[in-house]
Design a protein around this motif. Structure first.
Motif, PDB file in Angstrom:
ATOM      1  N   LEU A 210       0.819  -1.226   0.000  1.00  0.00           N
ATOM      2  CA  LEU A 210       0.000   0.000   0.000  1.00  0.00           C
ATOM      3  C   LEU A 210       0.848   1.270   0.000  1.00  0.00           C
ATOM      4  O   LEU A 210       0.370   2.335  -0.366  1.00  0.00           O
ATOM      5  N   GLN A 243      -4.593  -4.329   2.552  1.00  0.00           N
ATOM      6  CA  GLN A 243      -3.721  -5.107   1.655  1.00  0.00           C
ATOM      7  C   GLN A 243      -4.553  -6.077   0.826  1.00  0.00           C
ATOM      8  O   GLN A 243      -4.362  -6.215  -0.381  1.00  0.00           O
ATOM      9  N   PHE A 246      -6.521  -4.175  -1.854  1.00  0.00           N
ATOM     10  CA  PHE A 246      -5.642  -3.692  -2.923  1.00  0.00           C
ATOM     11  C   PHE A 246      -5.266  -4.838  -3.858  1.00  0.00           C
ATOM     12  O   PHE A 246      -5.373  -4.732  -5.083  1.00  0.00           O
TER      13      PHE A 246
END
Ligand code: C2E
Ligand code: MG
Ligand code: MG
Ligand code: MG
Length: 281
Positions: A210, A243, A246
């Motif tokens: 990230l 996470q 993403f």
């Protein structure tokens, strides 16, 4: 020369070096004894695909009588240097296969694919195929429920031999995942030839996916590569929903990490199965 030096032939060793040698020898002896005394355990960490528990990774622990539970980072390197990884690796495979057979009898666990880490020395054994088939047969484990995790470095040895071994095992249903992917040196043309099922994105890229654009680019590339090559991609070390989200946005579907569960002893892992699906949605 030591010979003319008289009675103390150890005079070239500094005290520090002598201590290091002694503790190494002691450690090796301890490891040998621990294998004989069966002081090892497998922990199990869940693997989630498309929101469902689909598998687990078997992770070895040394259940030391005085020092408690010791992580593999503290003894696997020495086991590899001394060759003790061969009996240890066989114990892991045996235990994992017995667990696969036990899980097959239960409705809620029969689908679990258990991933087992294989060391280079272990995989290089000329009889690795026969050993693995023998273990599967003796334990009654279904080969489709076994996944072997290899690392890039061990695939550089002898390509033809690696491919032959993978192909033989895969013909009976054993799957292969490439662990810690992105940290080694495999060339893409080589990767294309390997009969793999999965790429496993190393935790080092996931932890800062990230915040570090380079890590994000690596994760994106690995996921795209997997899609192109028809391989599944699993991200290791996923600790946060950020996470996970993403990576999901990049097309990743499978995850392993503390967000979904830590490696646990068998009993606790089995108990956690009931609650896992709700966390992973
Ligand atoms: P690995 O195969 O890459 O295993 C994943 C490691 O990442 C495990 O460490 C696991 O506990 C840790 N991990 C998973 N999710 C997270 C997370 O969200 N955050 C953090 N911080 N860590 C996470 P572990 O169990 O200490 O194992 C370390 C390494 O030891 C393994 O890395 C593997 O290379 C080796 N190893 C473990 N068991 C065996 C075995 O049975 N045989 C062999 N040859 N090597 C093993
Ligand atoms: Mg692994
Ligand atoms: Mg890994
Ligand atoms: Mg790793």
């Amino acid at each position: 020369q030591a010979k003319t030096a008289g009675r103390n032939t150890l005079r070239f060793f500094s005290p520090d070096l002598q201590v290091a040698i002694n503790s190494r020898v002691a450690m090796e002896e301890g490891l040998r004894l621990a294998i004989a005394k069966d002081q090892f355990l497998l922990y199990y960490q869940p693997q989630i695909d498309d929101g469902h528990l689909v598998g687990a990774e078997a992770l070895i622990r040394w259940n030391h009588p005085e020092n408690g539970v010791i992580a593999p980072g503290h003894f696997i390197p020495l086991a590899e240097e001394t060759g003790l990884i061969l009996p240890l690796g066989q114990w892991v495979l045996d235990t994992a296969c017995r667990q696969i057979a036990a899980w097959a009898a239960r409705e809620d666990t029969a689908h679990i694919v258990l991933a087992v880490n294989v060391s280079a020395l272990q995989f290089r054994q000329p009889d690795f195929i026969e050993r693995t088939f023998a273990t599967l047969e003796q334990t009654g484990a279904n080969p489709h429920n076994l996944k072997l995790e290899l690392t890039e470095s061990m695939l550089l040895d002898n390509v033809e031999d690696v491919i032959a071994k993978m192909t033989a095992l895969r013909s009976r249903g054993v799957r292969f995942s490439l662990d810690d992917f992105g940290t080694g040196y495999s060339s893409l043309s080589y990767l294309k030839r390997l009969p793999l099922d999965q790429l496993k994105i190393d935790r080092s890229f996931v932890s800062e996916v990230l915040t570090d654009p380079n890590d994000a680019a690596i994760a994106r590339t690995i996921i795209a590569l997997g899609q192109t090559m028809g391989l599944s991609v699993i991200a290791e070390g996923v600790e946060t929903e950020g996470q996970r989200d993403f990576l999901s946005g990049l097309g990743c579907q499978a995850y392993q990490g503390f967000l979904f569960g830590r490696p646990l002893p068998l009993d606790e892992f089995q108990m956690s199965l009931r609650t896992l699906t709700s966390v992973s949605q």
